[in-house]
Design a protein around this motif. Structure first.
Motif: not given
Ligand code: C5P
Length: 399
Positions: A178-185, A224-228
């Motif tokens: 989760i911490v490493l992922s970009p957050k397009p959502l 969740k990883r992508l920020g949603a």
């Protein structure tokens, strides 16, 4: 494709008894091709040996601030620069206090100050220490700069029951992703349904299907990883609740519909992955149906509500609805029909009759169909299918 291939994780192990669990975390990371390098504090070396850690990571373990490494670059700077993410686990009250005060008196705390990478801190300590106002104050302070993963509740190594336990290792593993992922959502609310529904015949029998829930759970994890902000409505599965995802368990199609209705008006993206029973018994017997003298037993079935269709009545403006079509024949033709009939923005088609894809498998071969075209994808993990769905929405400017 592995989205985390070769990422550099610097793990700082401090002197807590939970240190031995980090061996499992390292194994999970190495298995998925992360490069793991470990810094151990002096007290950490009292609980586990650097040799154990070195054997698991395949890299030298760093313990001293003033050891020059081969290429004569200063140790803490070289580690700080190469890190994609730093993880301090277990983080003792002592290291938390030092980080909160900007102290840099050993290799670990110096590297924390020197890195620009995100830092994930995973505290683990005695319950009274975790509840100590000074620790609470320190956590509050460092949470402005770093990500804190709250400890779990349970029986602690000191024999006390309470909060202070290291979270489960696979949850820490997921949190690193989760911490490493970009957050397009980021800012989007995603509602996912997964698994089979159960339609009861009597108190001990039911009608269901082979859905394992793996595809829907992968979608929830990736969103969740992508920020949603993710809500998962799940039928009966053997899977672990995805970390950080609000999960509700339901039995029947009717329960699933009612639970989804609670969230649908706020939902930006609905992914209807559940394998919903099309029919249910006309009535459910209150008592177990006894074996009779007849060789035949007739069960009358009636149609279940179509959840997607019902939910479309509450669809928020601009929201995206995605359906799944599990077919055994004429997959594409049937799916295109569903895209229109159910008024969907995308339908993900999979032929569940294939050997390496569909129900219960870890891999899937799907076609993403939208109103403007189709994108056939090769065989890939269900997690990778989930990434492709969200990437495709982006490429069509739907999100
Ligand atoms: O019509 P069919 O069941 O093949 O359509 C599959 C899609 O419709 C899936 O997304 C599934 O979750 C959804 N569905 C539903 N309510 C039903 C049956 C299927 O929402 N009663």
């Amino acid at each position: 494709m592995n989205r985390f291939n070769g990422k550099n994780i610097i793990i700082g192990i401090t002197g807590g008894i939970a240190g031995y669990k980090i061996c499992d975390l390292i194994r999970l990371l190495v298995k998925e091709n992360f490069n793991v390098e470990v810094i151990m504090t002096k007290s950490a070396c009292e609980f586990i040996t650097p040799l154990t850690i070195q054997t698991l990571t395949g890299n030298p373990v760093y313990t001293e601030l003033f050891t020059l490494i081969k290429e004569s670059k200063i140790g803490h700077i070289s580690l700080a620069e190469k890190a994609d993410c730093m993880v301090i686990a277990p983080a003792t009250a002592n290291v938390i206090g030092k980080i909160a005060s900007g102290i840099a008196d050993d290799l670990l705390t110096t590297t924390v100050l020197a890195t620009k990478a995100p830092v994930l801190i995973v505290p683990s300590m005695n319950k009274n220490m975790w509840e100590n106002p000074v620790v609470i104050e320190n956590i509050k302070k460092i949470s402005k700069y770093h990500t804190i993963m709250n400890p779990a509740e349970g029986l602690l190594a000191c024999g006390v029951y309470g909060s202070g336990k290291l979270p489960e290792v696979d949850d820490i593993f997921e949190m690193i992703k989760i911490v490493l992922s970009p957050k397009p959502l980021l800012g989007k609310k995603v509602l996912v349904t997964a698994g089979p529904t159960i339609e009861e015949i009597d108190p001990v029998r039911f009608i269901s299907n082979y859905s394992s829930g793996k595809m829907g759970y992968a979608i929830a994890r990736v969103a969740k990883r992508l920020g949603a902000e993710v809500v998962l409505v799940s039928g009966r599965t053997a899977l672990k609740k995805p970390y950080g995802v609000e999960t509700h368990y339901v039995k029947s199609a009717k329960d699933m519909l009612n639970k989804c209705k609670e969230f649908i008006e706020d939902t930006d993206i609905l992914v209807k992955c559940a394998a919903v029973a099309d029919y249910k018994p006309e009535s459910r017997a209150d008592k177990k149906i006894k074996k009779g003298k007849d060789n035949k037993l007739t069960l009358n079935l009636i149609k279940n509500p179509d959840i997607l269709f019902e939910l479309s009545k509450y669809k928020k403006k601009g929201a995206i609805f995605i359906g799944f079509a599990a077919e055994t024949e004429d997959a594409e033709k049937n799916a295109i029909q569903k895209l229109t009939n159910k008024n969907l923005d995308m339908i993900v088609v999979n032929n569940v009759a294939e050997k390496d894809a569909g129900f219960e498998k870890d891999t899937n071969r799907v076609i993403l169909i939208t109103k403007t075209g189709k994108l056939p994808l090769p065989l890939m993990t269900k997690e990778e299918v989930a990434y492709n769905i969200f990437d495709h929405l982006k490429s069509l400017s739907l999100t």
